[in-house]
Design a protein around this motif. Sequence first.
Motif, mmCIF file in Angstrom:
data_model
loop_
_atom_site.group_PDB
_atom_site.id
_atom_site.type_symbol
_atom_site.label_atom_id
_atom_site.label_comp_id
_atom_site.label_asym_id
_atom_site.label_seq_id
_atom_site.Cartn_x
_atom_site.Cartn_y
_atom_site.Cartn_z
ATOM 1 N N ALA A 50 -3.728 19.961 40.443
ATOM 2 C CA ALA A 50 -3.243 19.309 41.659
ATOM 3 C C ALA A 50 -2.285 20.229 42.415
ATOM 4 N N THR A 51 -1.428 20.917 41.699
ATOM 5 C CA THR A 51 -0.486 21.846 42.332
ATOM 6 C C THR A 51 -1.235 22.990 43.011
ATOM 7 N N VAL A 52 -2.201 23.555 42.305
ATOM 8 C CA VAL A 52 -2.991 24.648 42.878
ATOM 9 C C VAL A 52 -3.774 24.148 44.092
ATOM 10 N N TRP A 53 -4.350 22.947 43.988
ATOM 11 C CA TRP A 53 -5.106 22.372 45.107
ATOM 12 C C TRP A 53 -4.217 22.237 46.352
ATOM 13 N N GLU A 54 -3.036 21.667 46.162
ATOM 14 C CA GLU A 54 -2.140 21.430 47.285
ATOM 15 C C GLU A 54 -1.640 22.728 47.908
ATOM 16 N N LYS A 55 -1.378 23.731 47.080
ATOM 17 C CA LYS A 55 -0.904 25.010 47.617
ATOM 18 C C LYS A 55 -2.023 25.776 48.317
ATOM 19 N N SER A 56 -3.237 25.666 47.831
ATOM 20 C CA SER A 56 -4.332 26.430 48.423
ATOM 21 C C SER A 56 -4.954 25.741 49.635
ATOM 22 N N THR A 57 -4.970 24.410 49.656
ATOM 23 C CA THR A 57 -5.590 23.697 50.781
ATOM 24 C C THR A 57 -4.557 23.181 51.790
ATOM 25 N N HIS A 58 -3.292 23.151 51.381
ATOM 26 C CA HIS A 58 -2.211 22.597 52.213
ATOM 27 C C HIS A 58 -2.460 21.116 52.529
ATOM 28 N N ARG A 59 -3.139 20.457 51.607
ATOM 29 C CA ARG A 59 -3.400 19.018 51.734
ATOM 30 C C ARG A 59 -3.140 18.365 50.379
ATOM 31 N N ALA A 60 -2.828 17.096 50.429
ATOM 32 C CA ALA A 60 -2.608 16.356 49.187
ATOM 33 C C ALA A 60 -3.936 16.186 48.442
ATOM 34 N N VAL A 61 -3.827 15.975 47.162
ATOM 35 C CA VAL A 61 -5.012 15.727 46.345
ATOM 36 C C VAL A 61 -5.674 14.434 46.821
ATOM 37 N N PRO A 62 -6.987 14.455 47.039
ATOM 38 C CA PRO A 62 -7.671 13.250 47.516
ATOM 39 C C PRO A 62 -7.877 12.237 46.387
ATOM 40 N N THR A 63 -6.890 11.375 46.186
ATOM 41 C CA THR A 63 -6.960 10.425 45.080
ATOM 42 C C THR A 63 -7.620 9.104 45.454
ATOM 43 N N ASN A 64 -7.640 8.772 46.742
ATOM 44 C CA ASN A 64 -8.234 7.513 47.173
ATOM 45 C C ASN A 64 -9.566 7.787 47.873
ATOM 46 N N PRO A 65 -10.692 7.498 47.228
ATOM 47 C CA PRO A 65 -11.994 7.801 47.829
ATOM 48 C C PRO A 65 -12.309 6.959 49.060
ATOM 49 N N ASN A 66 -11.584 5.873 49.292
ATOM 50 C CA ASN A 66 -11.830 5.005 50.443
ATOM 51 C C ASN A 66 -11.033 5.406 51.676
ATOM 52 N N ASP A 67 -10.207 6.425 51.565
ATOM 53 C CA ASP A 67 -9.382 6.882 52.678
ATOM 54 C C ASP A 67 -10.262 7.573 53.720
ATOM 55 N N ALA A 75 -15.328 17.960 46.148
ATOM 56 C CA ALA A 75 -14.768 19.213 45.633
ATOM 57 C C ALA A 75 -13.659 18.936 44.629
ATOM 58 N N TRP A 76 -12.756 18.015 44.957
ATOM 59 C CA TRP A 76 -11.676 17.678 44.028
ATOM 60 C C TRP A 76 -12.231 17.073 42.741
ATOM 61 N N THR A 77 -13.224 16.224 42.866
ATOM 62 C CA THR A 77 -13.828 15.607 41.689
ATOM 63 C C THR A 77 -14.420 16.657 40.767
ATOM 64 N N VAL A 78 -15.125 17.609 41.327
ATOM 65 C CA VAL A 78 -15.739 18.668 40.517
ATOM 66 C C VAL A 78 -14.673 19.555 39.894
ATOM 67 N N VAL A 79 -13.713 20.003 40.698
ATOM 68 C CA VAL A 79 -12.662 20.895 40.191
ATOM 69 C C VAL A 79 -11.866 20.220 39.077
ATOM 70 N N SER A 80 -11.404 19.013 39.327
ATOM 71 C CA SER A 80 -10.576 18.342 38.319
ATOM 72 C C SER A 80 -11.401 17.930 37.105
ATOM 73 N N GLY A 81 -12.608 17.457 37.329
ATOM 74 C CA GLY A 81 -13.449 17.029 36.201
ATOM 75 C C GLY A 81 -13.810 18.168 35.270
ATOM 76 N N VAL A 82 -14.259 19.274 35.852
ATOM 77 C CA VAL A 82 -14.638 20.428 35.027
ATOM 78 C C VAL A 82 -13.403 21.036 34.372
ATOM 79 N N GLY A 83 -12.324 21.175 35.118
ATOM 80 C CA GLY A 83 -11.107 21.756 34.553
ATOM 81 C C GLY A 83 -10.585 20.972 33.364
ATOM 82 N N VAL A 84 -10.486 19.664 33.515
ATOM 83 C CA VAL A 84 -9.986 18.817 32.427
ATOM 84 C C VAL A 84 -10.973 18.826 31.252
ATOM 85 N N ALA A 85 -12.257 18.776 31.528
ATOM 86 C CA ALA A 85 -13.257 18.766 30.453
ATOM 87 C C ALA A 85 -13.206 20.054 29.630
ATOM 88 N N VAL A 86 -13.052 21.189 30.301
ATOM 89 C CA VAL A 86 -12.981 22.464 29.592
ATOM 90 C C VAL A 86 -11.737 22.521 28.702
#
Length: 99
Positions: A26-43, A53-64
């Motif tokens: 989440a920290t890397v995402w926010e620093k690289s995209t300058h946007r908050a982590v997209p936690t609410n899919p209905n926004d 993109a966030w789903t793939v990055v976080s899902g694969v990262g945590v799974a590994v």
Amino acid sequence: MGKIAWQIIGVGGTALAAMATRKALATVWEKSTHRAVPTNPNDDEIGLAEALAWTVVSGVGVAVVRLTVQRYAAKTIRSKFGEETLPKAMRPNQARLEN
């Protein structure tokens, strides 16, 4: 003692590593995209591509990380306390067939 060690290292360590990884991503995402982590899919402010993109990055990262920590924990417990202290699903196929 081995079963308690598995609960601490295998289960607790995996959960802590997953939480730390998610926070780091989440920290890397926010620093690289300058946007908050997209936690609410209905926004409406979050595009589908960004949410995916966030789903793939976080899902694969945590799974590994979870896989790596769990394998390390199983190897450590197996070498210190023996195969029988691991949950049956974590034992090699041959050990599960014999039981």
